[in-house]
Write a protein that holds these residues in place. Sequence first.
Motif, PDB file in Angstrom:
ATOM      1  N   THR A  41      52.852  37.956  48.876  1.00 52.07           N
ATOM      2  CA  THR A  41      52.006  38.791  49.636  1.00 52.07           C
ATOM      3  C   THR A  41      50.651  39.213  48.823  1.00 52.07           C
ATOM      4  OG1 THR A  41      53.655  39.662  50.580  1.00 52.07           O
ATOM      5  CG2 THR A  41      51.817  40.567  51.245  1.00 52.07           C
ATOM      6  N   SER A  63      48.562  45.969  55.216  1.00 47.82           N
ATOM      7  CA  SER A  63      49.783  47.050  55.565  1.00 47.82           C
ATOM      8  C   SER A  63      49.171  48.216  56.057  1.00 47.82           C
ATOM      9  CB  SER A  63      50.730  46.948  54.147  1.00 47.82           C
ATOM     10  OG  SER A  63      49.874  47.326  53.160  1.00 47.82           O
ATOM     11  N   ASN A  96      50.181  52.093  55.304  1.00 53.72           N
ATOM     12  CA  ASN A  96      51.024  52.857  54.076  1.00 53.72           C
ATOM     13  C   ASN A  96      50.633  54.290  54.186  1.00 53.72           C
ATOM     14  OD1 ASN A  96      50.955  50.628  52.175  1.00 53.72           O
ATOM     15  ND2 ASN A  96      49.034  50.312  52.748  1.00 53.72           N
ATOM     16  N   HIS A 142      48.186  46.960  62.631  1.00 51.11           N
ATOM     17  CA  HIS A 142      48.908  45.748  61.937  1.00 51.11           C
ATOM     18  C   HIS A 142      48.369  44.626  62.736  1.00 51.11           C
ATOM     19  CE1 HIS A 142      52.647  47.831  60.656  1.00 51.11           C
ATOM     20  NE2 HIS A 142      52.387  47.207  59.372  1.00 51.11           N
ATOM     21  N   THR A 147      43.818  47.098  55.553  1.00 53.43           N
ATOM     22  CA  THR A 147      44.986  47.650  54.916  1.00 53.43           C
ATOM     23  C   THR A 147      44.792  49.371  55.125  1.00 53.43           C
ATOM     24  OG1 THR A 147      44.937  45.691  53.419  1.00 53.43           O
ATOM     25  CG2 THR A 147      45.815  47.734  52.643  1.00 53.43           C
ATOM     26  N   ASP A 177      54.975  50.610  56.126  1.00 51.65           N
ATOM     27  CA  ASP A 177      55.271  49.618  55.434  1.00 51.65           C
ATOM     28  C   ASP A 177      55.411  50.119  53.706  1.00 51.65           C
ATOM     29  OD1 ASP A 177      54.953  47.411  57.144  1.00 51.65           O
ATOM     30  OD2 ASP A 177      52.825  47.616  56.733  1.00 51.65           O
ATOM     31  N   SER A 178      54.731  51.161  53.551  1.00 49.77           N
ATOM     32  CA  SER A 178      55.150  51.843  52.194  1.00 49.77           C
ATOM     33  C   SER A 178      55.125  53.192  52.541  1.00 49.77           C
ATOM     34  CB  SER A 178      54.082  51.224  51.186  1.00 49.77           C
ATOM     35  OG  SER A 178      52.874  52.301  51.033  1.00 49.77           O
ATOM     36  N   ARG A 221      57.399  47.622  51.383  1.00 47.13           N
ATOM     37  CA  ARG A 221      57.908  46.625  51.887  1.00 47.13           C
ATOM     38  C   ARG A 221      57.194  45.389  51.104  1.00 47.13           C
ATOM     39  NH1 ARG A 221      57.352  48.193  58.182  1.00 47.13           N
ATOM     40  NH2 ARG A 221      59.426  49.394  58.226  1.00 47.13           N
TER      41      ARG A 221
END
Length: 242
Positions: free
Chosen positions: A4, A26, A28, A162, A167, A191-192, A215
């Motif tokens: 990724t 992602s 976050n 998404h 990001t 995701d994080s 992730r």
Amino acid sequence: MANTARVPTGIHGLDELIGGGLPEKSVNLVSGPAGSAKSLLAMQFIYNGIKDYGEPGIYLTLEESRENILRAMSSYGMNIERYEKEGTLILLDMSEIRRRCDVSEEAAVVGFDALSNLLDNLLTYSKARRLSLDSLTAVGLHYEDIPGILRRELFKFSSLLHEKNVTSLLITESIEGGPLTRYGIEQFIADSFIVLGLEDVKGELRRTMTVRKMRFTKHDTTKHPILIGASGINVSAEAKVF
Ligand SMILES: Nc1ncnc2c1ncn2[C@@H]1O[C@H](COP(=O)(O)OP(=O)(O)OP(=O)(O)O)[C@@H](O)[C@H]1O
Ligand SMILES: [Mg+2]
């Protein structure tokens, strides 16, 4: 997913804990109590993005005024005037915009519908590749009395992000000694999840950072000390906090 692509934060010591940066595109989440450097982290993510990686960004504030954010940034040597002029960095105070459109104070509380509309347009018509939202907690205030709705709205919001070529870093507040996030559900849509700490150790405040979830990544899970210096956050990637 080992390959990724990464979006480096440029924050000293952080990227090495997370395999080079946040996973590209992602969503976050960063949580922490008042004064734990959440906003600073979000500012550095956007500023470093344009300065060091040529990635335009948006900083959307809902709690602090644009003036306060500008003042904090400049105190860490982040001067954004040039980037704002060329349109590569957008710093927006969304609650101020709402207040100007409607005289009532309640109108300044922004819900996910208004936020999603704005971002849908901004992300489509600007070249932004990074987004910081300060904070999700302020948006959640809109829904506090309606259990279940917040979770659904958060899920819809993260789905929108998404779909975009961006990001994102979303801030949520926690209360010391309480749950890790204000509403207890924010971490499930991200995701994080990075947790900032501010602990009182024998009368001295100790700052920490723990990556609890990331992730697509094998990541470090220990609690690290952080220091705030003249140019921002410094994560001691080698040191642990017990
Ligand atoms: N040079 C410095 N050295 C150490 N700490 C500093 C320095 N400059 C500012 N600070 C502290 O860094 C902290 C970071 O603030 P920041 O606004 O990023 O926190 P926050 O988690 O967003 O807080 P809030 O929940 O109130 O929005 C502040 O508490 C400030 O007092
Ligand atoms: Mg803040």
